[in-house]
Write a protein that holds these residues in place. Structure first.
Motif, mmCIF file in Angstrom:
data_model
loop_
_atom_site.group_PDB
_atom_site.id
_atom_site.type_symbol
_atom_site.label_atom_id
_atom_site.label_comp_id
_atom_site.label_asym_id
_atom_site.label_seq_id
_atom_site.Cartn_x
_atom_site.Cartn_y
_atom_site.Cartn_z
ATOM 1 N N ILE A 65 11.419 -15.980 35.806
ATOM 2 C CA ILE A 65 10.543 -15.470 34.743
ATOM 3 C C ILE A 65 10.538 -13.946 34.749
ATOM 4 O O ILE A 65 10.606 -13.291 33.706
ATOM 5 N N GLN A 66 10.478 -13.377 35.942
ATOM 6 C CA GLN A 66 10.495 -11.925 36.070
ATOM 7 C C GLN A 66 11.782 -11.336 35.497
ATOM 8 O O GLN A 66 11.755 -10.339 34.772
ATOM 9 N N ASP A 67 12.918 -11.972 35.792
ATOM 10 C CA ASP A 67 14.202 -11.488 35.278
ATOM 11 C C ASP A 67 14.304 -11.672 33.760
ATOM 12 O O ASP A 67 14.821 -10.791 33.056
ATOM 13 N N ARG A 68 13.808 -12.808 33.256
ATOM 14 C CA ARG A 68 13.921 -13.086 31.811
ATOM 15 C C ARG A 68 13.184 -12.049 30.982
ATOM 16 O O ARG A 68 13.682 -11.600 29.942
ATOM 17 N N TYR A 69 11.989 -11.656 31.448
ATOM 18 C CA TYR A 69 11.161 -10.748 30.657
ATOM 19 C C TYR A 69 11.283 -9.294 31.121
ATOM 20 O O TYR A 69 10.644 -8.411 30.548
ATOM 21 N N GLY A 70 12.055 -9.045 32.163
ATOM 22 C CA GLY A 70 12.211 -7.684 32.662
ATOM 23 C C GLY A 70 10.941 -7.118 33.261
ATOM 24 O O GLY A 70 10.682 -5.914 33.146
ATOM 25 N N VAL A 71 10.150 -7.968 33.907
ATOM 26 C CA VAL A 71 8.900 -7.529 34.524
ATOM 27 C C VAL A 71 9.210 -6.866 35.860
ATOM 28 O O VAL A 71 9.873 -7.456 36.725
ATOM 29 N N SER A 72 8.732 -5.652 36.052
ATOM 30 C CA SER A 72 9.006 -4.922 37.289
ATOM 31 C C SER A 72 8.187 -5.479 38.448
ATOM 32 O O SER A 72 7.203 -6.194 38.250
ATOM 33 N N ASP A 73 8.596 -5.137 39.680
ATOM 34 C CA ASP A 73 7.847 -5.571 40.861
ATOM 35 C C ASP A 73 6.431 -5.010 40.851
ATOM 36 O O ASP A 73 5.501 -5.648 41.353
ATOM 37 N N ALA A 74 6.263 -3.819 40.282
ATOM 38 C CA ALA A 74 4.928 -3.222 40.229
ATOM 39 C C ALA A 74 4.034 -3.943 39.228
ATOM 40 O O ALA A 74 2.820 -4.066 39.424
ATOM 41 N N LEU A 75 4.623 -4.438 38.127
ATOM 42 C CA LEU A 75 3.846 -5.102 37.084
ATOM 43 C C LEU A 75 3.620 -6.580 37.373
ATOM 44 O O LEU A 75 2.649 -7.177 36.889
ATOM 45 N N LEU A 76 4.490 -7.180 38.186
ATOM 46 C CA LEU A 76 4.391 -8.610 38.457
ATOM 47 C C LEU A 76 3.022 -9.026 39.000
ATOM 48 O O LEU A 76 2.457 -10.033 38.539
ATOM 49 N N PRO A 77 2.440 -8.288 39.991
ATOM 50 C CA PRO A 77 1.110 -8.703 40.476
ATOM 51 C C PRO A 77 0.039 -8.703 39.387
ATOM 52 O O PRO A 77 -0.923 -9.477 39.477
ATOM 53 N N VAL A 78 0.200 -7.883 38.358
ATOM 54 C CA VAL A 78 -0.780 -7.858 37.264
ATOM 55 C C VAL A 78 -0.740 -9.182 36.507
ATOM 56 O O VAL A 78 -1.788 -9.778 36.201
ATOM 57 N N PHE A 79 0.454 -9.658 36.224
ATOM 58 C CA PHE A 79 0.593 -10.946 35.547
ATOM 59 C C PHE A 79 0.087 -12.083 36.423
ATOM 60 O O PHE A 79 -0.583 -13.012 35.946
ATOM 61 N N LEU A 80 0.406 -12.013 37.721
ATOM 62 C CA LEU A 80 -0.034 -13.066 38.625
ATOM 63 C C LEU A 80 -1.556 -13.074 38.765
ATOM 64 O O LEU A 80 -2.159 -14.135 38.961
ATOM 65 N N ALA A 81 -2.173 -11.892 38.667
ATOM 66 C CA ALA A 81 -3.632 -11.811 38.794
ATOM 67 C C ALA A 81 -4.349 -12.244 37.523
ATOM 68 O O ALA A 81 -5.459 -12.777 37.574
ATOM 69 N N ALA A 82 -3.716 -12.031 36.362
ATOM 70 C CA ALA A 82 -4.370 -12.347 35.088
ATOM 71 C C ALA A 82 -4.638 -13.843 34.947
ATOM 72 O O ALA A 82 -5.670 -14.244 34.391
ATOM 73 N N VAL A 83 -3.735 -14.673 35.448
ATOM 74 C CA VAL A 83 -3.886 -16.123 35.301
ATOM 75 C C VAL A 83 -5.144 -16.630 36.012
ATOM 76 O O VAL A 83 -5.962 -17.328 35.402
#
Length: 406
Positions: free
Chosen positions: A33-51
């Motif tokens: 999912i991270q590769d498909r949407y180009g989500v950076s390592d810094a931004l990934l925890p934000v997405f994981l926290a939002a859920v």
């Protein structure tokens, strides 16, 4: 009446199974999912926290909704939304589309988790013996299916939507059909009065707090596995992408084994002993993961984590139902919030410590927190003549109506 209970138990177990598969398909493909949407390592925890934040909102909302709407109805319609949101995660192409899909997933999963466990606790009360672990065993079985399908998708380099669509197409209509046989239980109006927790006196948060802490610590441990095991194996232990999907599968297999036999352990030795043993085994698992020399040793650690953590969450829900027999729905909805607090803390905490220090060292933090569960183990004690403490007695007076007529 017996047939109603059996159908209700089977249909609820299928709901747990479906959610296990859905959640596993999401979390085991986080790198993809991270590769498909180009989500950076810094931004990934934000997405994981939002859920989990949105799931907590969904759980709070559910506490209010069940005053007017039966939990079975909420479960019936929240589960399809969760599955369709999963499909949306796989089908999108822009970060904004990912955000919308994950937001829908989070809100719906909060209502789903709360209502599912409300029905599980009420059925356990009706049965008069520990059966809560069996529902979570079905969740683990679904997780195994989902993680296995995720491995197939990674192995064959399938697009995410190609991996998700067949699962949603099969499980969504099946879950809707099974929902016709959900059973809504009634509060235990004749239950013994606990220490300040009367049969209808409302939920006293001070009494619920120890269970909230245990729930938080358990889900910090669980979120460490679900959100970081694939990345840990790939980036720290040097495994391939397809091998990186295996730890969560191994974890779910061992949670299935532990939960399949856990109800027998609770009936024989009591919930307190089972919770203490689970916390100790989980702590050892984190030590093994942190010190692993390679991918296979790391997977041995995740095996122990599954055996240890698997008993904590189901027994926490069951303990809340016993503590507030007349307000179990409200107690479970509030307790369920700390499921997401654990995820909210666990994912960013491990990620931040991994970036600032090391991912090996980060694995020791959930180990310490899980061990704190030992301090609160007495909160799981059952009362005489109540289920789970070796003094089971059948209860049929609390049988609710099937949800066919909703």
């Amino acid at each position: 009446m017996t047939d109603v209970l059996r159908r209700g138990r089977a249909s609820l177990a299928f709901s747990f199974f479906t959610q296990g598969a859905t959640f596993a398909l999401l979390v085991t493909r986080i790198p993809a999912i991270q590769d498909r949407y180009g989500v950076s390592d810094a931004l990934l925890p934000v997405f994981l926290a939002a859920v989990p934040i949105l799931a907590g909102v969904g759980s709070v909302t559910t506490e209010q909704l069940v005053k007017r709407i039966r939990p079975s109805r909420l479960l019936r319609w929240s589960q399809p939304v969760v599955m369709l949101a999963l499909l949306g995660v796989g089908a999108g192409g822009q970060v904004a589309e990912l955000a919308v899909a994950l937001a829908a997933f989070g809100l719906a999963v909060g209502a789903l988790d709360a209502s599912m466990n409300m029905l599980g606790v009420s059925l356990q009360r009706t049965y008069g013996r520990s059966i809560m672990l069996s529902f979570h065993a079905a969740y683990s079985l679904g997780g195994i299916l989902g993680a296995s399908l995720a491995w197939v998708g990674a192995h064959w380099h399938l697009a995410l939507w190609v991996s998700y669509l067949p699962v949603v197409a099969v499980l969504l209509p099946a879950a809707l059909v099974a929902s016709r046989w959900y059973v809504d239980g009634k509060p235990a109006e004749d239950a013994e009065v606990g220490a300040g927790a009367g049969a209808g006196g409302g939920v006293v948060f001070k009494l619920l707090l120890p269970l909230c802490l245990v729930m938080t610590f358990a889900y910090i441990g669980d979120s460490t596995v679900s959100n970081w095991s694939a990345k840990y194996l790939k980036d720290v232990l040097g495994s391939s992408e397809q091998l990186a999907t295996v730890p969560y599968n191994v974890y779910m297999v061992t949670t299935l084994v532990g939960r399949a036999i856990g109800d027998f352990g609770v009936r024989r030795f009591g919930a307190v002993a089972v919770v203490r043993l689970g916390a100790l085994v989980a702590a050892v698992g984190f030590v093994v993961v942190a010190g692993a020399s390679g991918a296979w040793v790391g997977m041995a650690g995740f095996t122990l984590l599954g055996l240890g953590l698997c008993v904590l969450v189901p027994q926490t829900f069951a303990a809340a139902g016993r503590l507030f027999p007349g307000d179990s729905d409200a107690a479970i909805a509030r307790l369920n919030i700390f499921n997401y607090v654990g995820f909210l803390i666990g994912s960013p905490l491990v990620g931040a410590l991994g970036d600032a220090w090391s991912y090996r060292g980060a694995m020791l933090v959930p180990m310490v927190l899980v061990l704190v569960t030992l301090v609160y183990a007495r909160s799981f004690a059952t009362r005489p003549d109540r289920y789970g403490g070796g003094h089971e007695r059948p209860r049929t007076a609390d049988v609710g109506r099937g949800s066919n007529g909703l």
